[in-house]
Design an enzyme around this catalytic site. Sequence first.
Site, mmCIF file in Angstrom:
data_model
loop_
_atom_site.group_PDB
_atom_site.id
_atom_site.type_symbol
_atom_site.label_atom_id
_atom_site.label_comp_id
_atom_site.label_asym_id
_atom_site.label_seq_id
_atom_site.Cartn_x
_atom_site.Cartn_y
_atom_site.Cartn_z
ATOM 1 N N ASP A 24 0.854 -1.001 0.118
ATOM 2 C CA ASP A 24 -0.091 -0.129 -0.048
ATOM 3 C C ASP A 24 0.855 1.328 -0.028
ATOM 4 O O ASP A 24 1.866 1.415 0.851
ATOM 5 C CB ASP A 24 -0.815 0.170 1.238
ATOM 6 C CG ASP A 24 -1.620 -1.279 1.507
ATOM 7 O OD1 ASP A 24 -1.672 -2.176 0.719
ATOM 8 O OD2 ASP A 24 -2.552 -1.253 2.502
ATOM 9 N N GLU A 73 -10.770 -2.206 3.644
ATOM 10 C CA GLU A 73 -9.426 -1.901 4.146
ATOM 11 C C GLU A 73 -9.515 -0.262 3.225
ATOM 12 O O GLU A 73 -9.949 -0.212 2.354
ATOM 13 C CB GLU A 73 -8.565 -2.514 3.490
ATOM 14 C CG GLU A 73 -8.729 -4.075 3.958
ATOM 15 C CD GLU A 73 -7.460 -4.867 3.544
ATOM 16 O OE1 GLU A 73 -6.370 -5.256 4.585
ATOM 17 O OE2 GLU A 73 -7.162 -5.171 2.380
ATOM 18 N N ASP A 77 -6.225 1.112 8.894
ATOM 19 C CA ASP A 77 -6.002 2.105 7.942
ATOM 20 C C ASP A 77 -6.643 3.402 8.139
ATOM 21 O O ASP A 77 -7.699 3.520 7.365
ATOM 22 C CB ASP A 77 -6.442 1.472 6.458
ATOM 23 C CG ASP A 77 -5.835 0.126 6.309
ATOM 24 O OD1 ASP A 77 -4.861 -0.319 6.997
ATOM 25 O OD2 ASP A 77 -6.431 -0.731 5.561
#
Lengths: 170, 660
Positions: free
Chosen positions: B131, B309, B255
């Site tokens: 990410d 997410e 997150d």
Amino acid sequence: MKNMKMMMMMMMVVVSEASMMVMVSEPNMIEQTCKETPDFNLCVSLLDSDPRGSSADTSGLALILVDKIKGLATKTLNEINGLYKRRPELKHALDECSRRYKTILNADVPEAIEAISKGVPKFGEDGVIDAGVEASVCERGFIGKSPLTNLTKSMQRISNVARAIVRMLL
Amino acid sequence: MASSDALLPISAREEDPLLSDGSRSDPNLETHFRRRPVKGLLAVSFGLLFIAFYVALIATHDGSRSKDAIIDETATSTSRARLAGVSEKSNDQLWKLSGDRNTAAFAWNNSMLSWQRTAFHFQPEQNWMNDPNGPLFYKGYYHFFYQYNPNAAVWGDIVWGHAVSKDLIHWVHLPLAMVADQWYDSNGVWTGSATILPDGSIVMLYTGSTDKSVQVQNLAYPEDPNDPLLLKWVKFSGNPVLVPPPGILPKDFRDPTTAWKTSEGKWRITIGSKINRTGISLVYDTTDFKTYERLDTLLHAVPNTGMWECVDFYPVSKTDVNGLETSVNGPDVKHIVKASMDDTRIDHYAVGTYFDSNGTWIPDDPTIDVGISTSLRYDYGKFYASKTFYDQNKSRRILWGWISESDSEAADVQKGWSSLQGIPRTVVLDTKTGKNLVQWPVEEIKSLRLSSKKFDMEVSPGSMIPIDVGSAAQLDIEAEFEIKKESIDKILGNASVVAEAEEFSCQNSGGSTVRGALGPFGFSVLADEKLSEQTPIYFYVAKGKDSKLKTFFCTDTSRSSFANDVIKPIYGSVVPVLKGEKLTMRILVDHSIVEGFGQGGRTCITSRVYPTKAIYGAAKLFLFNNAIDATVTASFTVWQMNSAFIHPYSEDVVRALSRN
């Protein structure tokens, strides 16, 4: 032969009655989990065979299967090493297989264990899917004359089962 | 379990279930059968149960022996049936392609693998990345942080990598920004977002996986606000600042977003989670980023979408082409909720309305709510865990997205790296449709354009035209297409041309070789001279039952490589085309990544391809029109693209940067 089949039939009856009793009295975590996989029988036999199986939660069951992948990859790698001597003409394909199975042991398995333990199952899924892929690619290297077919099939099947269980953690 | 231990020899337990064929000839089997009636009846229920499955297993195998002879099909047919549609990132397609046993396995050589490394996309010098984290602009530099495994080319041991750039294209790698050195992040320094406060200072919120693998939120900030490179980061002594609230599982809380201002002057963030199968985003208010108050309401929740997410939440203007700072709200503002679906690894977004008073959001069109299969996607190829930030330097909102590999992990290990970031994209609401975003590579990418060639041509049905641009491994292509009016009139006026728009999909309609009345037409990139490998990116225009035309934008990677350990899907989706618009596409080719932007970025497709022949000087570009009887005019420009020469970290480079 006929006798054996008869016996099997009888056993199936006895056993299925017995297992229904068990189902009623005590829902079995392994059985419940394995129902959601593409290979119930393989799943149950693998998980039941592990002493940790009876008390494991879903991620514990997934970890057991990753362990089985590891065991099978180790076994297959030994087989590959033996084949170098017995079947030197297969060297090229065996080299590729050796690399593929080392990837299972050194990359897929540690990735899957860490991901499942730490609660990021999607990377665990990557690892267990890839184990089946590497086995398939190895198999293909023999162009239909693979001495490893049974081991390949085993890895593909266990990879499919493990994947299904890992996905339950998502 | 003890009873079954007594019944079955260890070797049988360990090995037989795996070896389907072998189990039939296992000498131990008869022993089990003979023993069973005697001991089995004495055994406790668990033992019986075990044998039941064991016997059932044998019976099943007996019956399915013939199927087992075909390795790949057997292995996948079941899993497909059970897992159909659950995961985009599945290797089912790979397995299918591996099904032809008469083709040898493909062996990568180093020359092929080193060609796959990109020239102008962000990637670490080696090993694994996922990410994008905490992107921001500070004192003249764009900062990019990312999930990084310093030790291997697969996921694991996650820390924060860090790089800086003046232009989002030319990057310098910096030392790791944060490592797993505290109890609250010892199992991983996971994804986070930056917030720039009104005084210009930076706060970073990130997820830590604790020593007990609980997901908690932590606060960090730069050690030296005067350092434009933000080399050193301090973790707040009071971490963690947030732990999973009651009702949320310890591994379903990660997150955090960039914070935005509420009308009361507080800061607000949202964090993705799930309750059972419902994907949710929790909302918290804070004044100091150290203590938080959870709102009773959720920003949003969608049943049956699983874990959310990397939730992203930001305003877009209904009227202005500029991006909006995250706290902006007002009558001309819509709000985007994006979530990355853990189940499918797809980034879905929806356009909607945000209510400041209670911290909730509702979609404009509930039938395309976040995460349901019909909802919009940033990208119809590979693109996940994305994150936007507001670039105060150029008043724009920029989108980063993680582009993972489509090859085997053995190939990743061999080449020593895995994953890229897509070229950062500006993202705005499509003011013409009002219903979708448009994404476009940041303008700075143009600084890499070298020589260009312009083409105008008429492409007759069934033609494949080599486009002479020299090597075609690093390209930027901008193209306009127009179907000849008489061709369209003929199709629309002809009742015998079957309406197919309702049924057509890029994925399931056979790819670029299946010819229709009005398509496919477009480019084949990374093609060798003989077209034995190629990746077509194309439009397909289909007539609907209402006699209107519907346009699809697709990328077909199914013939992109001879290698059989890569996934080669056909990607794509419908693309809105308004009255009077020509069909336009932009393509960025950079070795193993191809990014396609249809209709100015209304529909985007990123794909990873791994050609074995169409590499180096042998990588060519073709223009094709596979329509049955429509002539197409194409005007396009092709630029050779320079390398961005991403710099490795060194003291000298940092000193040089600091002087700027």
